[in-house]
Design an enzyme around this catalytic site. Sequence first.
Site, short mmCIF file in Angstrom:
data_model
loop_
_atom_site.label_atom_id
_atom_site.label_comp_id
_atom_site.label_asym_id
_atom_site.label_seq_id
_atom_site.Cartn_x
_atom_site.Cartn_y
_atom_site.Cartn_z
N THR A 115 0.82 -1.21 0.00
CA THR A 115 0.00 0.00 0.00
C THR A 115 0.85 1.26 0.00
OG1 THR A 115 -1.85 -1.09 1.05
CG2 THR A 115 -1.75 1.27 1.33
N THR A 191 2.03 -4.53 4.08
CA THR A 191 2.02 -4.85 5.52
C THR A 191 1.60 -6.29 5.82
OG1 THR A 191 -0.23 -4.03 5.77
CG2 THR A 191 1.56 -2.46 6.19
N ASP A 192 0.83 -6.90 4.91
CA ASP A 192 0.27 -8.22 5.23
C ASP A 192 1.32 -9.23 5.67
OD1 ASP A 192 -2.05 -7.05 4.39
OD2 ASP A 192 -2.66 -8.69 3.08
N LYS A 270 1.71 -8.62 12.64
CA LYS A 270 0.58 -7.77 12.28
C LYS A 270 -0.63 -8.24 13.09
CE LYS A 270 -2.02 -5.80 8.46
NZ LYS A 270 -2.23 -5.63 7.04
N1 GLU Z 1 -2.25 -6.66 0.94
C1 GLU Z 1 -1.32 -5.72 0.42
C2 GLU Z 1 0.10 -5.99 0.90
O1 GLU Z 1 0.34 -6.52 1.97
C3 GLU Z 1 -1.68 -4.32 0.76
C4 GLU Z 1 -1.78 -4.09 2.26
C5 GLU Z 1 -0.74 -3.16 2.80
O2 GLU Z 1 0.30 -2.88 2.24
O3 GLU Z 1 -1.02 -2.71 3.90
O4 GLU Z 1 0.98 -5.66 0.17
#
Ligand code: GLU
Length: 458
Positions: A115, A191-192, A270
Amino acid sequence: MPAHNLKSMCVIISMYSKQVEESISNANASVGDEIELFDRKTGKKVHGTLMPKTEVGDPNSIVLKLSTGYNVGIKYTDQKEIHLISKKKEHTFVKPELKKKRSLPKVVMIYTGGTIGSKVDYVTGGVYMLTKPEELLGAVPELADIADIEVMPLMSIASEDMGHEEWKKIASAVVDATKMNAHGVVITHGTDTMHYTAAALSFMLHDLNIPVVITGSQRSTDRGSSDGFLNLASAVRVAAQSDIAEVCICMHADSSDLKCSVIRGVKARKMHTSRRDAFKAINSLPICYVDSNGEFEYVGKYRKKTQNGKQTSAFTNMEPKVAMLKAYPNSDPEIIDYYLSKGYKAIVIEGTGLGHAPTSTADESHSWSKKVKKFCEAGGIVAMTSQCVYGRVNSMVYRNLRLISSAGAIHCEDMLAEVAYVKLCYLLGNFSVKQAKEMLVKDITGEITLRSEIDSFM
Ligand code: GLU
């Protein structure tokens, strides 16, 4: 950047009803514009960005993106009016004028996607990856006052699409950065699965003597409410100014926009789907906090930079045949036979409580001990962790624990299940099965602590 790496995460769109389309066009509005939906009967007004209708949505409901970032669908009736507030702002890429200050510490920024590396597409309503990582720097111009930043665009993917190959690439890129005399490295990442990558790099990188700081955001950086600005600025500060010689995660410490926590890569998880402070230090304290003024507050233990002059190297072999399983009431352990038949070398069980799996069940076919024994006797490793997340597993307290442990399961102290998974991939990729078993329960890089820092419990 290779085109096949540029994935987009779009929603499928279709048309609003004829009546809604007409009203939108009478208001001189179109998708992406700021509008106000006024209800003549109640006098209520809702303000937001007009979004396209999604495939499964009601064609008579108008979809608005609120300033919180959430979408709402509002039934359009004769008593409603659409007022245009402002036309859509075009998101054009302006190459940032980053003044290089050679006197500042050098920070290599490895760009992987997520993101933080994406923005909202107001036509599709989806979020797509930035094609130009420099856009990120443009979003946080103060970075140029903190470090002399060199961007290394490596990939542009969502982190759920990452695997061993991507971890290897990132580890090799960090080694390259150390050869460029970087004071530190920042990795922008989704973040995932950020905590998996953090763990992988923690094991893969040997003789690391600089901070490797992974950061991301829960909201894209083209939104005013994005957490990405503070995360990025703080991560660059840690990379440029700290004496940390570890892989760590730098993300919001709480829901305010005031400070970030820096968490050891093998102790981070997370813990929330959407909050800015989703990442928590588990069974440990964060290494430090960095506030929005750039002040550091060190609270936990960490490895410091040394003068030993050793070159960082990456052990990038990873065993792919490692699985994770969750034990739960009535779960069927036959899944272990499946993994055995597929040549799997290790299984991490997220057990219940202190590290249980169903053992003395009324229906014997639901007892996991026989299958665990079979897998271990075939030369496999079964690692037991806890789905409680916080705390330490213990093989001795209850009879069932002793039974599963005598079947061969190795209880993994206070190691997170995800970290045990990554550690086994690393150990089996680089050492013999015997060595891997021994090393599994020995602390290599801070993943096992002798006494959990209980204060860290949320
Ligand atoms: N699901 C995607 C990822 O982990 C977008 C979520 C994010 O970056 O927070 O890349």
